[in-house]
Design an enzyme around this catalytic site. Structure first.
Site, short mmCIF file in Angstrom:
data_model
loop_
_atom_site.label_atom_id
_atom_site.label_comp_id
_atom_site.label_asym_id
_atom_site.label_seq_id
_atom_site.Cartn_x
_atom_site.Cartn_y
_atom_site.Cartn_z
N CYS A 1 63.73 127.08 35.84
CA CYS A 1 63.95 127.93 34.67
C CYS A 1 63.50 127.17 33.44
O CYS A 1 62.37 126.72 33.38
CB CYS A 1 65.41 128.37 34.59
N ARG B 1 69.84 127.82 34.95
CA ARG B 1 69.76 129.18 35.49
C ARG B 1 69.21 129.14 36.92
O ARG B 1 69.61 129.92 37.78
CB ARG B 1 68.83 130.04 34.61
#
Lengths: 282, 145
Positions: free
Chosen positions: A238, A243
Site C-alpha cells: 500500500c 493497509r
C-alpha cells in the site's frame, strides 16, 4: 465462522466478552487514532502503537528482537499467550499488529471480527482503567521473512510477472494521488503502481459493520474478478505497509493462500526508488 | 501571551502520556454545535476538506470578537481534541490576535510524533481556514459599512 480457510483466526465480540478474565489470553488494541484507547477500551486490553512501539525510526525498520521481547514482556505476554487483536478502522491497525507479531514468530494470534466499531455498536463494556499485568518472560524468534518482502524481491517479482495486489485507492493506483483522498499528499516523488499489480482497495474485504465479508464474497473479489491464484506467491503493498497487512491477513487466513508477503516499504519506498519502473496505466 | 500560546506552552511542559491525557480532556469538552448550524452540517456544508476525519467549522466575527463553532465525530478523539484546543483558545480573540498566530503553531504542541506529522498538517489547515474566514468577514463588513 463463515467457512474461512482458517476460521480459528477470528473470534467474535461475544466470545471476547465471555473470555475477558481468561489468564491465557491478552487483548491488544491497535488504532490509528492514538486517543481512542484512553477514551475507553475493552477491560484488560493493553495498547500497542504501531509507530511508537513497533518501529525504530533510526533504522526505519521494526524494532529488534530484543526490543520486541522487552515490549511484550512488559505487557504480560509470554510465548504461549493467545493474542486477541482489535482496533479502529475495520481492524486495519489490528491486522498490522497481528502481522508484526507473526513477524516475530508469535504463534497464537486472533482478530476480533468487527473490531472496536462493532464492540461499541453492541454497547459492550469499555473502561478507562489501565490494566497491570505481571511481567512475563518472552523469547522472540528471528524475523520471519516469509511474510515480508524487501524491494529487491519485489523488483524481481514484478519483472517475472508474478501476482501483486495494490490495496490503495484507485486514485493512488492510477497515480493521480500520492495518498488517500483528503490526506496530505506527501511521501513519494512519483504516483502510480508497481508494474503487474492489480488494484483491490483493502476495504473491499469488509462490511459496513467492520466485520470481514464471507469467504464466497471474498473469493468473488480476489479470485474471480482479479484472477489471483492461491497457488502463486502473492505480494501485497500500500503506502507504508499497514493497509496491505489487512489484505495479507485476508488472503492468508480467510482465503488460505499459502504464500503471501507484505511489502512494508510499499509506495513511499517504491515511488522514490532510483532506477525502478512504475506504471500509470489503469 | 494569548490563550492559544498559553495552551501550547502547557502541552510543551508535559510528558508524552500527560499530553495525551490533556488532549483527551479537550476532546471531551468540545462544545456541541449550535442548533442553527446543524442543518447545514447535515448536508455537508462547511467541511474542512484537508482533514480526512470530517470536521465542520463556522467562524463568526461580531463586535471585534471571533467566535468559532465546530463539529467532529466522537470516534475521532485526536482530531476532536485539537479542534477543541482551537475553539477554546481562539473564541473571543480579536481578529488581529488571530491574524498574528504563527501558521506552524500546532507543530509546537509536541504531539506530532505520536499523531503523525501528516495529521498535524491536516489540522494546520483548520487554523489556516479560521484565519482566512476572519479576514473574509472583516473585508465584507468593511464593504457593508
Amino acid at each position: 465462522m463463515k467457512d474461512y480457510a482458517y476460521p480459528e483466526v477470528l473470534v467474535s465480540t461475544q466470545w471476547v466478552e465471555e473470555h475477558l478474565n481468561d489468564s491465557d489470553i491478552r487483548i491488544i488494541e491497535s488504532n490509528e487514532d492514538i486517543l481512542l484507547y484512553k477514551k475507553g477500551h475493552i477491560p484488560g486490553a493493553v495498547p500497542i502503537d504501531w509507530q511508537a512501539d513497533l518501529q525504530d525510526q533510526a533504522t526505519r525498520d521494526y524494532v529488534t528482537k530484543e526490543e520486541f521481547e522487552q515490549l511484550v514482556s512488559k505487557k504480560g505476554i509470554s510465548n504461549d499467550t493467545k493474542m486477541v487483536f482489535y482496533g479502529d478502522k475495520s481492524n486495519w491497525w489490528a491486522c498490522y499488529a497481528f502481522w508484526a507479531f507473526k513477524l516475530y514468530g508469535h504463534e497464537h494470534c486472533v482478530i476480533m471480527d468487527g473490531g472496536r466499531q462493532k464492540w461499541e455498536a453492541e454497547k459492550r463494556p469499555l473502561t478507562k482503567d489501565n490494566p497491570q499485568h505481571p511481567l512475563a518472560k518472552y523469547e522472540a524468534k528471528e524475523k520471519d521473512m516469509s511474510i515480508r518482502a524487501y524491494r529487491a524481491e519485489v523488483l524481481y517479482h514484478s519483472k517475472s510477472g508474478k501476482p501483486m495486489v495494490d490495496v490503495r485507492s484507485p486514485e493512488e493506483y492510477s497515480g493521480e494521488l500520492l495518498h488517500m483522498a483528503d490526506y496530505p499528499q506527501e511521501g513519494a516523488m512519483r504516483g502510480g503502481h508497481i508494474p503487474g499489480a492489480v488494484n483491490v482497495p483493502w476495504e473491499m474485504a469488509v462490511n459496513e459493520d467492520g466485520t470481514f465479508k464471507t469467504r464466497e464474497e471474498l473469493e468473488k473479489i480476489y479470485l474471480e474478478e482479479q484472477k489471483l491464484d492461491p497457488k502463486r506467491t502473492t505480494l501485497a503493498y500500500c503506502r507504508i505497509g499497514e493497509r496491505s497487512s489487512h489484505t495479507w491477513f485476508v488472503l492468508t487466513y480467510l482465503l488460505g493462500f499459502p504464500d503471501v508477503k507484505n511489502y512494508d516499504g510499499s509506495w513511499v519506498e517504491w515511488g522514490n526508488l532510483v532506477g525502478v519502473p512504475i506504471d500509470r496505466n489503469v | 501571551m494569548n490563550k492559544l500560546e498559553t495552551t501550547i506552552h502547557q502541552f510543551q511542559s508535559l510528558d508524552d502520556d500527560f499530553r495525551l491525557d490533556l488532549l483527551l480532556d479537550y476532546a471531551e469538552k468540545l462544545p456541541v454545535l449550535p442548533e442553527k448550524y446543524q442543518a447545514a452540517k447535515d448536508i455537508g456544508l462547511n467541511r474542512v476538506h484537508e482533514c480526512q476525519t470530517p470536521v465542520y467549522l463556522w467562524v463568526e466575527v461580531e463586535q471585534g470578537k471571533v467566535k468559532i463553532f465546530a463539529d467532529v465525530a466522537e470516534e475521532a478523539p485526536t482530531v476532536r481534541g485539537i479542534v477543541s484546543i482551537l475553539v477554546n483558545s481562539l473564541t473571543d480573540a480579536s481578529p488581529a490576535e488571530i491574524e498574528n498566530i504563527p501558521n506552524d503553531l500546532l507543530f509546537r504542541l509536541g504531539i506530532g510524533q505520536r499523531v503523525g506529522m501528516v495529521r498535524i498538517q491536516g489540522l494546520s489547515a483548520i487554523l489556516y481556514r479560521i484565519k482566512k474566514e476572519v479576514e473574509k468577514q472583516l473585508k465584507s463588513d468593511h464593504l457593508d459599512s
